[in-house]
Structure formats: structure tokens, C-alpha cells
Motif scaffolding. Structure first.
Motif, PDB file in Angstrom:
ATOM      1  N   PRO A   7       0.493  -1.305   0.436  1.00 26.33           N
ATOM      2  CA  PRO A   7       0.156   0.298   0.059  1.00 26.33           C
ATOM      3  C   PRO A   7       1.335   0.766  -0.297  1.00 26.33           C
ATOM      4  CG  PRO A   7      -1.265  -1.308   1.362  1.00 26.33           C
ATOM      5  CD  PRO A   7       1.063  -2.174   1.222  1.00 26.33           C
ATOM      6  N   GLY A   8       0.544   2.497  -0.697  1.00 25.84           N
ATOM      7  CA  GLY A   8       1.124   3.566  -0.906  1.00 25.84           C
ATOM      8  C   GLY A   8       2.504   3.165  -2.000  1.00 25.84           C
ATOM      9  N   MET A   9       2.302   1.837  -2.721  1.00 26.76           N
ATOM     10  CA  MET A   9       3.121   2.270  -3.592  1.00 26.76           C
ATOM     11  C   MET A   9       2.955   2.302  -5.140  1.00 26.76           C
ATOM     12  SD  MET A   9       6.454  -0.025  -2.356  1.00 26.76           S
ATOM     13  CE  MET A   9       7.503   0.818  -3.203  1.00 26.76           C
ATOM     14  N   THR A  10       2.921   2.761  -5.813  1.00 30.53           N
ATOM     15  CA  THR A  10       1.870   3.896  -7.370  1.00 30.53           C
ATOM     16  C   THR A  10       2.860   2.388  -8.366  1.00 30.53           C
ATOM     17  OG1 THR A  10       3.044   5.591  -7.492  1.00 30.53           O
ATOM     18  CG2 THR A  10       0.511   5.363  -6.323  1.00 30.53           C
ATOM     19  N   GLU A  11       3.883   2.834  -8.353  1.00 35.40           N
ATOM     20  CA  GLU A  11       4.333   2.187  -9.331  1.00 35.40           C
ATOM     21  C   GLU A  11       4.698   0.707  -9.519  1.00 35.40           C
ATOM     22  OE1 GLU A  11       8.924   2.424 -10.247  1.00 35.40           O
ATOM     23  OE2 GLU A  11       8.063   4.340  -9.511  1.00 35.40           O
ATOM     24  N   GLN A  12       4.649  -0.028 -11.204  1.00 38.41           N
ATOM     25  CA  GLN A  12       4.361  -1.354 -11.040  1.00 38.41           C
ATOM     26  C   GLN A  12       5.959  -1.713 -10.999  1.00 38.41           C
ATOM     27  OE1 GLN A  12       2.393  -2.796 -14.611  1.00 38.41           O
ATOM     28  NE2 GLN A  12       0.533  -2.368 -13.487  1.00 38.41           N
ATOM     29  N   LEU A  13       6.189  -2.655 -10.529  1.00 37.27           N
ATOM     30  CA  LEU A  13       7.831  -3.513 -10.394  1.00 37.27           C
ATOM     31  C   LEU A  13       8.107  -4.476 -12.080  1.00 37.27           C
ATOM     32  CD1 LEU A  13      10.151  -3.325  -7.897  1.00 37.27           C
ATOM     33  CD2 LEU A  13       9.014  -5.759  -7.133  1.00 37.27           C
ATOM     34  N   SER A  14       9.402  -4.313 -11.974  1.00 36.99           N
ATOM     35  CA  SER A  14       9.143  -5.070 -13.408  1.00 36.99           C
ATOM     36  C   SER A  14      10.407  -6.419 -13.364  1.00 36.99           C
ATOM     37  CB  SER A  14      10.001  -4.713 -14.042  1.00 36.99           C
ATOM     38  OG  SER A  14      11.198  -3.426 -14.165  1.00 36.99           O
ATOM     39  N   ALA A  15      10.787  -7.031 -13.967  1.00 32.22           N
ATOM     40  CA  ALA A  15      11.583  -7.911 -13.873  1.00 32.22           C
ATOM     41  C   ALA A  15      12.373  -7.601 -13.800  1.00 32.22           C
ATOM     42  CB  ALA A  15      11.250  -9.869 -15.163  1.00 32.22           C
ATOM     43  N   ASP A  16      13.255  -6.731 -14.503  1.00 26.86           N
ATOM     44  CA  ASP A  16      14.279  -5.911 -14.553  1.00 26.86           C
ATOM     45  C   ASP A  16      14.485  -5.576 -13.360  1.00 26.86           C
ATOM     46  OD1 ASP A  16      16.748  -5.067 -16.337  1.00 26.86           O
ATOM     47  OD2 ASP A  16      15.787  -3.130 -15.050  1.00 26.86           O
ATOM     48  N   ASP A  17      13.502  -4.716 -12.410  1.00 30.73           N
ATOM     49  CA  ASP A  17      13.609  -4.424 -11.096  1.00 30.73           C
ATOM     50  C   ASP A  17      14.046  -5.488  -9.796  1.00 30.73           C
ATOM     51  OD1 ASP A  17      13.026  -2.071 -11.627  1.00 30.73           O
ATOM     52  OD2 ASP A  17      10.375  -2.113 -10.877  1.00 30.73           O
ATOM     53  N   TRP A  18      13.141  -6.946 -10.691  1.00 33.57           N
ATOM     54  CA  TRP A  18      14.286  -8.262  -9.582  1.00 33.57           C
ATOM     55  C   TRP A  18      14.966  -8.295  -9.457  1.00 33.57           C
ATOM     56  CZ3 TRP A  18      11.347  -9.623  -5.375  1.00 33.57           C
ATOM     57  CH2 TRP A  18      10.178  -9.367  -5.197  1.00 33.57           C
ATOM     58  N   ILE A  19      15.687  -7.975 -10.845  1.00 35.72           N
ATOM     59  CA  ILE A  19      17.161  -8.723 -11.429  1.00 35.72           C
ATOM     60  C   ILE A  19      18.431  -7.711 -11.092  1.00 35.72           C
ATOM     61  CG2 ILE A  19      18.847  -9.074 -13.568  1.00 35.72           C
ATOM     62  CD1 ILE A  19      16.225  -9.661 -15.042  1.00 35.72           C
ATOM     63  N   LYS A  20      17.759  -6.767 -10.981  1.00 33.21           N
ATOM     64  CA  LYS A  20      18.428  -5.360  -9.709  1.00 33.21           C
ATOM     65  C   LYS A  20      18.480  -6.298  -9.151  1.00 33.21           C
ATOM     66  CE  LYS A  20      18.078  -1.377 -13.729  1.00 33.21           C
ATOM     67  NZ  LYS A  20      17.386  -0.600 -13.886  1.00 33.21           N
ATOM     68  N   GLN A  21      17.790  -5.819  -8.312  1.00 32.31           N
ATOM     69  CA  GLN A  21      18.251  -6.054  -6.893  1.00 32.31           C
ATOM     70  C   GLN A  21      18.636  -7.308  -5.815  1.00 32.31           C
ATOM     71  OE1 GLN A  21      16.987  -3.658  -4.408  1.00 32.31           O
ATOM     72  NE2 GLN A  21      18.108  -5.234  -3.021  1.00 32.31           N
ATOM     73  N   GLY A  22      18.354  -7.627  -7.295  1.00 34.88           N
ATOM     74  CA  GLY A  22      19.452  -9.946  -7.325  1.00 34.88           C
ATOM     75  C   GLY A  22      20.723  -9.450  -7.160  1.00 34.88           C
ATOM     76  N   LEU A  23      21.165  -8.728  -8.061  1.00 38.58           N
ATOM     77  CA  LEU A  23      22.520  -8.620  -8.480  1.00 38.58           C
ATOM     78  C   LEU A  23      23.461  -7.915  -7.177  1.00 38.58           C
ATOM     79  CD1 LEU A  23      22.528  -7.329 -12.042  1.00 38.58           C
ATOM     80  CD2 LEU A  23      23.888  -9.907 -11.136  1.00 38.58           C
ATOM     81  N   LYS A  24      22.218  -6.909  -6.632  1.00 43.88           N
ATOM     82  CA  LYS A  24      23.283  -6.620  -5.788  1.00 43.88           C
ATOM     83  C   LYS A  24      23.119  -7.093  -4.089  1.00 43.88           C
ATOM     84  CE  LYS A  24      20.124  -2.018  -6.174  1.00 43.88           C
ATOM     85  NZ  LYS A  24      19.546  -0.997  -6.073  1.00 43.88           N
ATOM     86  N   ALA A  25      21.777  -8.029  -4.140  1.00 42.97           N
ATOM     87  CA  ALA A  25      21.390  -8.899  -3.158  1.00 42.97           C
ATOM     88  C   ALA A  25      22.430 -10.087  -3.087  1.00 42.97           C
ATOM     89  CB  ALA A  25      20.605  -9.509  -2.773  1.00 42.97           C
ATOM     90  N   LEU A  26      23.527 -10.435  -4.200  1.00 40.28           N
ATOM     91  CA  LEU A  26      24.090 -11.320  -4.538  1.00 40.28           C
ATOM     92  C   LEU A  26      25.510 -10.769  -4.321  1.00 40.28           C
ATOM     93  CD1 LEU A  26      25.841 -14.116  -5.603  1.00 40.28           C
ATOM     94  CD2 LEU A  26      25.514 -13.151  -8.010  1.00 40.28           C
ATOM     95  N   ALA A  27      25.619  -9.515  -4.370  1.00 37.90           N
ATOM     96  CA  ALA A  27      27.133  -8.894  -4.366  1.00 37.90           C
ATOM     97  C   ALA A  27      27.419  -8.411  -2.997  1.00 37.90           C
ATOM     98  CB  ALA A  27      27.724  -7.886  -5.148  1.00 37.90           C
ATOM     99  N   LYS A  28      26.301  -8.325  -2.852  1.00 36.75           N
ATOM    100  CA  LYS A  28      26.232  -7.450  -0.618  1.00 36.75           C
ATOM    101  C   LYS A  28      26.586  -9.587   0.325  1.00 36.75           C
ATOM    102  CE  LYS A  28      24.528  -4.818   2.883  1.00 36.75           C
ATOM    103  NZ  LYS A  28      23.324  -4.566   3.294  1.00 36.75           N
ATOM    104  N   SER A  29      25.645  -9.594  -0.126  1.00 36.25           N
ATOM    105  CA  SER A  29      25.555 -10.801   0.829  1.00 36.25           C
ATOM    106  C   SER A  29      24.756 -12.150   0.077  1.00 36.25           C
ATOM    107  CB  SER A  29      23.562 -10.967   0.658  1.00 36.25           C
ATOM    108  OG  SER A  29      23.864  -9.985   1.722  1.00 36.25           O
ATOM    109  N   GLY A  30      25.671 -12.584  -1.356  1.00 32.10           N
ATOM    110  CA  GLY A  30      25.839 -13.871  -1.426  1.00 32.10           C
ATOM    111  C   GLY A  30      25.012 -15.103  -2.156  1.00 32.10           C
ATOM    112  N   PHE A  31      25.076 -16.061  -3.447  1.00 29.16           N
ATOM    113  CA  PHE A  31      24.195 -16.409  -3.703  1.00 29.16           C
ATOM    114  C   PHE A  31      22.795 -17.053  -2.738  1.00 29.16           C
ATOM    115  CE2 PHE A  31      26.431 -19.328  -3.210  1.00 29.16           C
ATOM    116  CZ  PHE A  31      26.021 -20.831  -1.988  1.00 29.16           C
ATOM    117  N   THR A  32      23.033 -17.036  -1.398  1.00 25.16           N
ATOM    118  CA  THR A  32      21.826 -17.902  -0.486  1.00 25.16           C
ATOM    119  C   THR A  32      20.590 -17.057   0.016  1.00 25.16           C
ATOM    120  OG1 THR A  32      23.410 -16.939   2.336  1.00 25.16           O
ATOM    121  CG2 THR A  32      23.451 -19.157   0.479  1.00 25.16           C
ATOM    122  N   ALA A  33      21.233 -14.838  -0.725  1.00 25.18           N
ATOM    123  CA  ALA A  33      20.393 -14.090  -0.128  1.00 25.18           C
ATOM    124  C   ALA A  33      19.207 -14.447  -1.817  1.00 25.18           C
ATOM    125  CB  ALA A  33      21.020 -13.137  -0.443  1.00 25.18           C
TER     126      ALA A  33
END
Length: 185
Positions: A7-33
Motif C-alpha cells: 500500500p502506498g506504492m504506485t508504480e509496477q515492479l518489472s522483472a528487470d527491477d527484480w534482477i537488479k535487486q538480485g544482483l545487489k543482494a548477490l554482491a552484498k550477501s552471496g547466492f543464498t540471498a
């Protein structure tokens, strides 16, 4: 398309958004993230958004690895070719001057996952072929270009997997020495 943001978030999330977040999490915390729940929490959306874009975790992992191959090889090669500088020198500056957290994380992932291992093998081959091509353009015979490309790539991998960063001035001197060694007859 159904919106899955909290609630309160208006734009849609794309597959690209998920992939970018995945790359950030991977770099920061490893593949288990690389799991739907922690990624959704980090982005501030429901887990349903993840499954709207990816059939399962395996499909997401494949997309993350594909993007890594694009940014860690193809994008770098395109940038080097477009730079107008001497390509091998530009490649050395770019490769040894980059933050390599993602490189380390993917290589660690490859120790535990066949798909990540295949992605690493593919990118290693692509990078080696490109370095060999650059050395060939400098006039080295094919056998010498191949051997020096391998040595140069092993040097990069050692750098990527080693500890604290080298100070910029010292790194520039090392890269100059490396270029001289690789280019020597």
C-alpha cells in the motif's frame, strides 16, 4: 497487469527491477540471498510480484546469471571498443579498476550450483577469446597471444579474488608493468 506493491506504492515492479535487486543482494550477501521473500522485503513488495515475473526460483537465477554475463563481459567489451583508447589498455583499466564483489559472489555460487558454474565457464571463455583477439591485433603470433591471454586472465582472477583493494597510484604502475610484460616480444 496486477499490481503487487505494498500500500502506498504506485508504480509496477518489472522483472528487470527484480534482477537488479538480485544482483545487489548477490554482491552484498552471496547466492543464498537470492530468494523471493528476502528480496521482496528489501524492495518493499509482496512475494507475489516475484512469481508474476518468474515461474520459479530457477528461472530467476537463470535471469540473474544472464544479466551478469551481459554486464561482466558484453557491456565491458562494448565500452572498451567504443572508448577510442588502445583497447587492451582500456580493458586493463576497466577490469582492474572495477569493484569486483559481484565477480567474487558469482564464482562462489559456481562452487555450489551447476548453472552458475556453466555461466562462469561461458564468461571465462568469452573474456579469454576477447583478450586473445586484442593481443592478436597487437601482432603477437597465435600461440603467444593465447598463452599471454591466459596469463593475463589468471592475473585478473587472482586480483578479483584477493583481499583489500590496491591504492590507485600503485595499481596504475602495476597495470603499466603488466601491459609491458604482455606486449614484450
Amino acid at each position: 497487469m496486477v499490481k503487487f506493491r505494498e500500500p502506498g506504492m504506485t508504480e509496477q515492479l518489472s522483472a528487470d527491477d527484480w534482477i537488479k535487486q538480485g544482483l545487489k543482494a548477490l554482491a552484498k550477501s552471496g547466492f543464498t540471498a537470492l530468494k523471493a521473500d528476502p528480496l521482496a522485503k528489501a524492495i518493499g513488495v509482496s512475494r507475489g510480484s516475484f512469481y508474476w515475473h518468474f515461474a520459479d526460483l530457477g528461472a530467476f537465477h537463470a535471469a540473474v546469471l544472464k544479466r551478469w554475463r551481459e554486464i561482466a563481459a558484453e557491456q565491458i567489451i562494448a565500452d572498451v571498443e567504443a572508448a577510442g583508447d588502445e583497447p587492451l589498455k582500456a580493458l586493463l583499466r576497466r577490469s582492474f579498476g572495477a569493484r569486483l564483489d559481484l565477480e567474487r559472489a558469482v564464482r562462489n555460487w559456481a562452487a555450489f550450483d551447476a548453472a552458475a558454474q556453466a555461466a562462469v565457464r561461458a564468461i571465462d571463455r568469452r573474456r579469454l577469446d576477447y583478450i586473445e583477439q586484442l593481443l592478436d591485433k597487437r601482432g603477437l603470433d597465435p600461440a603467444t597471444a593465447q598463452a599471454r591471454a591466459q596469463i593475463l586472465y589468471w592475473t585478473f582472477l587472482g586480483f578479483a579474488l584477493s583481499g583489500p583493494p590496491v591504492p590507485v597510484a600503485r595499481l596504475q604502475g602495476l597495470l603499466d608493468d603488466l601491459l609491458r610484460m604482455i606486449s614484450a616480444e
